[in-house]
Write a protein that holds these residues in place. Structure first.
Motif, short mmCIF file in Angstrom:
data_model
loop_
_atom_site.label_atom_id
_atom_site.label_comp_id
_atom_site.label_asym_id
_atom_site.label_seq_id
_atom_site.Cartn_x
_atom_site.Cartn_y
_atom_site.Cartn_z
N ARG A 7 28.89 39.23 31.61
CA ARG A 7 30.28 38.83 31.35
C ARG A 7 31.27 39.79 31.97
N ARG A 8 30.99 41.08 31.83
CA ARG A 8 31.88 42.10 32.39
C ARG A 8 31.89 42.02 33.92
N ILE A 9 30.74 41.78 34.51
CA ILE A 9 30.65 41.64 35.97
C ILE A 9 31.48 40.45 36.43
N ARG A 10 31.33 39.32 35.76
CA ARG A 10 32.12 38.12 36.11
C ARG A 10 33.61 38.38 35.95
N ALA A 11 33.98 39.08 34.88
CA ALA A 11 35.39 39.38 34.63
C ALA A 11 35.96 40.28 35.73
N LEU A 12 35.20 41.27 36.15
CA LEU A 12 35.68 42.16 37.22
C LEU A 12 35.81 41.42 38.55
N HIS A 13 34.84 40.58 38.86
CA HIS A 13 34.93 39.79 40.09
C HIS A 13 36.13 38.83 40.04
N ALA A 14 36.38 38.25 38.88
CA ALA A 14 37.54 37.36 38.72
C ALA A 14 38.85 38.13 38.89
N LYS A 15 38.88 39.34 38.35
CA LYS A 15 40.07 40.19 38.46
C LYS A 15 40.35 40.52 39.93
N ILE A 16 39.31 40.88 40.67
CA ILE A 16 39.44 41.19 42.09
C ILE A 16 39.93 39.96 42.85
N LYS A 17 39.33 38.83 42.57
CA LYS A 17 39.69 37.58 43.26
C LYS A 17 41.15 37.21 43.00
N GLN A 18 41.58 37.31 41.74
CA GLN A 18 42.95 36.95 41.41
C GLN A 18 43.96 37.91 42.02
N ALA A 19 43.64 39.20 42.04
CA ALA A 19 44.56 40.17 42.65
C ALA A 19 44.69 39.92 44.15
N ARG A 20 43.58 39.62 44.80
CA ARG A 20 43.59 39.31 46.24
C ARG A 20 44.42 38.05 46.51
N LYS A 21 44.19 37.03 45.69
CA LYS A 21 44.89 35.75 45.87
C LYS A 21 46.39 35.90 45.62
N ASP A 22 46.76 36.64 44.58
CA ASP A 22 48.16 36.88 44.26
C ASP A 22 48.88 37.59 45.39
N TRP A 23 48.28 38.68 45.91
CA TRP A 23 48.87 39.43 47.01
C TRP A 23 49.03 38.54 48.24
N THR A 24 48.00 37.77 48.55
CA THR A 24 48.04 36.90 49.73
C THR A 24 49.11 35.83 49.59
N HIS A 25 49.25 35.25 48.40
CA HIS A 25 50.31 34.25 48.18
C HIS A 25 51.69 34.86 48.43
N LYS A 26 51.95 36.03 47.88
CA LYS A 26 53.26 36.66 48.02
C LYS A 26 53.57 36.99 49.47
N VAL A 27 52.61 37.55 50.18
CA VAL A 27 52.83 37.96 51.56
C VAL A 27 53.01 36.76 52.48
N THR A 28 52.15 35.76 52.35
CA THR A 28 52.26 34.60 53.24
C THR A 28 53.54 33.81 52.98
N THR A 29 53.98 33.74 51.75
CA THR A 29 55.24 33.07 51.45
C THR A 29 56.41 33.80 52.11
N ALA A 30 56.41 35.12 52.02
CA ALA A 30 57.47 35.91 52.66
C ALA A 30 57.46 35.72 54.16
#
Length: 184
Positions: free
Chosen positions: A47-70
């Motif tokens: 569960r902890r492994i899945r949660a960490l991978h999800a956290k990494i994925k969401q942070a990457r996706k969030d950063w990419t959304h903000k930068v590409t929109t700008a």
């Protein structure tokens, strides 16, 4: 819709380098959470492994959304180099290639450009980092051994180049842009 024509060089240390001189960079998220992932994996806490991978994925996706929109908001044309992440994922740089999320970046730029009325193109980026964007002579660093050279001087015209921004300018040129004043 913006008025700029932007060439984009996708990289590993700086995820996005634009032809207008702007660089977008973030920490390598996989390496940031590497220690916590290792502890969870050794303890076999799925569960902890899945949660960490999800956290990494969401942070990457969030950063990419903000930068590409700008980027898309300021551009009327975006030309992106056609770097092949599946081929580079078979090299020792695989972890960094996956973390850079080039496919995600290209997908976001493509659909956001379409949505906001900008043009999106892929361009061949071969030899773009070794070709001088001013005189078009191939005088820059070559090969895998020269990847560490980030700034170089053209021996033909004497212009000093940042490797990534020079490559982005060449990608913009290859994409068929009508180059604005100040971008040779």
């Amino acid at each position: 819709m913006g008025e700029e024509e932007i060439g984009v060089d996708l990289g590993l240390t700086d995820q996005i380098a634009c032809s207008n001189g702007i660089t977008y960079s973030r920490a390598n998220l996989t390496r940031t959470h590497e220690a916590a992932l290792a502890v969870a994996q050794r303890a076999r806490k799925k569960r902890r492994i899945r949660a960490l991978h999800a956290k990494i994925k969401q942070a990457r996706k969030d950063w990419t959304h903000k930068v590409t929109t700008a980027m898309v908001r300021t551009a009327k044309l975006i030309v992106v180099g056609n770097v092949s992440s599946p081929k580079l994922a078979k090299t020792p740089m695989a972890k960094s290639v996956y973390d850079a999320a080039w496919g995600l970046t290209r997908t976001f730029l493509s659909y956001k450009a379409m949505r906001l009325g900008a043009s999106y193109r892929d361009a061949n980026e071969s030899r773009s980092s070794m070709t001088c964007a001013d005189c078009l002579m191939e005088t820059g660093p070559r090969g895998l051994g020269q990847l560490g050279v980030r700034v170089w001087c053209c021996s033909h015209c004497g212009t000093v180049h940042n490797r990534d921004h020079n490559s982005a300018r060449n990608i913009l040129r290859c994409g068929g842009a009508t180059l604005a004043p100040g971008i040779p």
